[in-house]
Design a protein around this motif. Structure first.
Motif, PDB file in Angstrom:
ATOM      1  N   THR A  21       0.832  -1.195   0.000  1.00 12.24           N
ATOM      2  CA  THR A  21       0.000   0.000   0.000  1.00 12.24           C
ATOM      3  C   THR A  21       0.873   1.255   0.000  1.00 12.24           C
ATOM      4  OG1 THR A  21      -0.140  -0.031   2.409  1.00 12.24           O
ATOM      5  CG2 THR A  21      -1.889  -1.150   1.192  1.00 12.24           C
ATOM      6  N   GLN A  22       0.327   2.326  -0.517  1.00 12.87           N
ATOM      7  CA  GLN A  22       1.073   3.584  -0.549  1.00 12.87           C
ATOM      8  C   GLN A  22       1.481   3.986   0.865  1.00 12.87           C
ATOM      9  OE1 GLN A  22      -0.861   6.779  -2.611  1.00 12.87           O
ATOM     10  NE2 GLN A  22      -1.012   5.655  -4.549  1.00 12.87           N
ATOM     11  N   GLY A  23       2.757   4.340   1.026  1.00 13.01           N
ATOM     12  CA  GLY A  23       3.268   4.765   2.322  1.00 13.01           C
ATOM     13  C   GLY A  23       3.774   3.638   3.189  1.00 13.01           C
ATOM     14  N   GLU A  57       5.401  -3.272  -8.787  1.00 15.33           N
ATOM     15  CA  GLU A  57       5.659  -2.433  -7.622  1.00 15.33           C
ATOM     16  C   GLU A  57       4.584  -2.581  -6.555  1.00 15.33           C
ATOM     17  OE1 GLU A  57       6.488   2.323  -6.701  1.00 15.33           O
ATOM     18  OE2 GLU A  57       6.380   1.601  -8.775  1.00 15.33           O
ATOM     19  N   SER A  58       3.398  -3.015  -6.981  1.00 18.99           N
ATOM     20  CA  SER A  58       2.257  -3.075  -6.068  1.00 18.99           C
ATOM     21  C   SER A  58       2.107  -4.423  -5.374  1.00 18.99           C
ATOM     22  CB  SER A  58       0.969  -2.768  -6.842  1.00 18.99           C
ATOM     23  OG  SER A  58       0.828  -3.659  -7.943  1.00 18.99           O
ATOM     24  N   SER A 245     -10.269   1.929  -3.770  1.00 16.17           N
ATOM     25  CA  SER A 245      -8.874   1.470  -3.876  1.00 16.17           C
ATOM     26  C   SER A 245      -8.758   0.361  -4.915  1.00 16.17           C
ATOM     27  CB  SER A 245      -8.373   0.967  -2.521  1.00 16.17           C
ATOM     28  OG  SER A 245      -8.242   2.024  -1.599  1.00 16.17           O
ATOM     29  N   ARG A 259       1.288   0.811  -9.469  1.00 14.26           N
ATOM     30  CA  ARG A 259       1.818   1.496  -8.288  1.00 14.26           C
ATOM     31  C   ARG A 259       1.232   0.852  -7.041  1.00 14.26           C
ATOM     32  NH1 ARG A 259       0.576   6.378 -11.463  1.00 14.26           N
ATOM     33  NH2 ARG A 259       2.514   7.198 -12.347  1.00 14.26           N
ATOM     34  N   PRO A 260       1.825   1.098  -5.871  1.00 17.91           N
ATOM     35  CA  PRO A 260       1.251   0.562  -4.640  1.00 17.91           C
ATOM     36  C   PRO A 260      -0.224   0.940  -4.494  1.00 17.91           C
ATOM     37  CG  PRO A 260       3.434   1.410  -4.213  1.00 17.91           C
ATOM     38  CD  PRO A 260       3.111   1.785  -5.624  1.00 17.91           C
ATOM     39  N   PRO A 262      -3.493   2.456  -3.599  1.00 22.04           N
ATOM     40  CA  PRO A 262      -3.748   3.788  -3.048  1.00 22.04           C
ATOM     41  C   PRO A 262      -4.865   3.786  -2.007  1.00 22.04           C
ATOM     42  CG  PRO A 262      -4.815   3.584  -5.160  1.00 22.04           C
ATOM     43  CD  PRO A 262      -4.078   2.279  -4.936  1.00 22.04           C
ATOM     44  N   TYR A 318      -7.131  -0.861   1.268  1.00 20.43           N
ATOM     45  CA  TYR A 318      -5.937  -0.108   1.646  1.00 20.43           C
ATOM     46  C   TYR A 318      -5.575  -0.299   3.119  1.00 20.43           C
ATOM     47  CZ  TYR A 318      -2.913   3.909   2.608  1.00 20.43           C
ATOM     48  OH  TYR A 318      -1.883   4.717   3.009  1.00 20.43           O
TER      49      TYR A 318
END
Length: 340
Positions: A21-23, A57-58, A245, A259-260, A262, A318
């Protein structure tokens, strides 16, 4: 059979892509995967599968066998397996030795799900397979080779899987088209269909699987599974928001921008256009979003229409706590701990 009886007779399981996940970090994603496995084990889920993906990346499930060992060591009774190992990426002997080792360490708990897609883009597939050129018969032949390595009869062969030989590890074929359905039936193996992202051939694949099924040493009767997306929450409104998400993740698939995962948003307006929305909702047709009561009826209809013996769910959510809650609600649905 009543709605409650139908769901109670259906096994329910988890497919985990080990999402980033993002972050968060890759380490966070792997720890969350084990935490999820422990939670669903306590909720009575049948199995916990991890999929093989590369160069994304995700998703950090590339070293699938390593993760399976990590999860199996951290749990005690839930079945742990691959959903699946992409067989064209690996020599059958290596797969037999790896899963033979897992089954030796965690007897009676290891599943081997097999797919024939690369689990990545073509350039990465070339890096994985090096100079290997694939033919249409490679996948069936590799499955036969794997079964031979796992059999007790292979004891006199010049090439043996040690450990692995004689363990008769349960094998499952995975697919998103009719090819693997026909093959799974002919070989007498359980069949799992990827309806969570490829819904078009679901019913044709299940029909072909059952029509072509031949009993085997592993399986006397057809056994089919279907993978679905589930976003469950305490209210429909909350579930709808969490689902954004998943929609953003799907946008990455159709635009090839990975991408991861969101965080959810209040609205998808400005993120997708009408054509993209239609494409994603068609691709994610078998996605169940809502509260417990909202998804119960739809899930019952899905199980009744498909005739599958098992539903395996993936949840692109997420917040880890919200993902745990989603699987808790889904477990309540299948355990029929509610009133229709």
């Amino acid at each position: 059979m009543t709605q409650k009886d139908l769901l109670r007779s259906t096994k329910f399981s988890v497919l985990d892509l080990v999402p980033v996940t993002q972050g968060s970090t890759h380490h966070d994603a792997i720890k969350n995967s084990l935490d999820l496995a422990r939670n669903v084990e306590a909720l009575g889920y049948e199995r916990f599968w991890i999929s093989e993906h590369h160069n994304m990346e995700s998703i950090v499930s590339s070293a699938t066998v390593v993760l399976l060992g990590y999860v199996a060591e951290g749990t005690s009774k839930i079945r742990v397996g691959s959903g699946g190992i992409m067989l064209p990426n690996h020599a059958p002997l290596i797969v037999a030795e790896q899963f033979g080792t897992l089954a030796t360490l965690y007897p009676g708990r290891i599943d081997l799900g097999l797919g024939r897609a690369p689990g990545t883009d073509q350039l990465t597939a070339q890096a994985l397979r090096r100079s290997r050129k694939e033919s249409v018969q490679d996948f069936p032949n590799d499955i036969s080779e794997l079964r031979r390595y796992f059999s007790s009869e292979n004891i006199g062969a010049r090439v043996r899987a040690i450990p692995g030989e004689g363990l008769n590890i349960p094998m499952f074929l995975l697919g998103s088209s009719t090819f693997s359905a026909h093959l799974a039936g002919e070989k007498g193996l359980p069949y799992a269909f990827a309806s969570h992202f490829a819904p078009a051939h679901l019913f044709d694949a299940l029909r072909l699987y059952r029509e072509n099924f031949r009993p085997s040493a592993q399986l006397e009767q057809p056994y089919s599974m279907a993978c679905i997306n589930v976003i469950a929450a305490d209210t429909d409104k909350e579930a709808d928001r969490l689902a954004t998400s998943l929609y953003q993740f799907a946008m990455g698939i159709i635009t090839n921008v990975r991408r991861p995962l969101p965080p959810p948003v209040d609205t998808m307006e400005g993120i997708w256009n009408e054509a993209q929305e239609a494409m994603i909702k068609n691709m994610m047709r078998y996605t169940f979003i809502g509260s417990k009561d909202s998804i119960a009826e739809k899930l019952t209809e899905f199980v009744a229409n498909t005739g599958v013996q098992e539903v395996i769910a993936v949840s692109h959510i997420y917040d880890h706590g919200a993902r745990l809650r989603s699987y808790e609600i889904l477990g309540e649905v299948f355990n029929s701990a509610f009133s229709f």
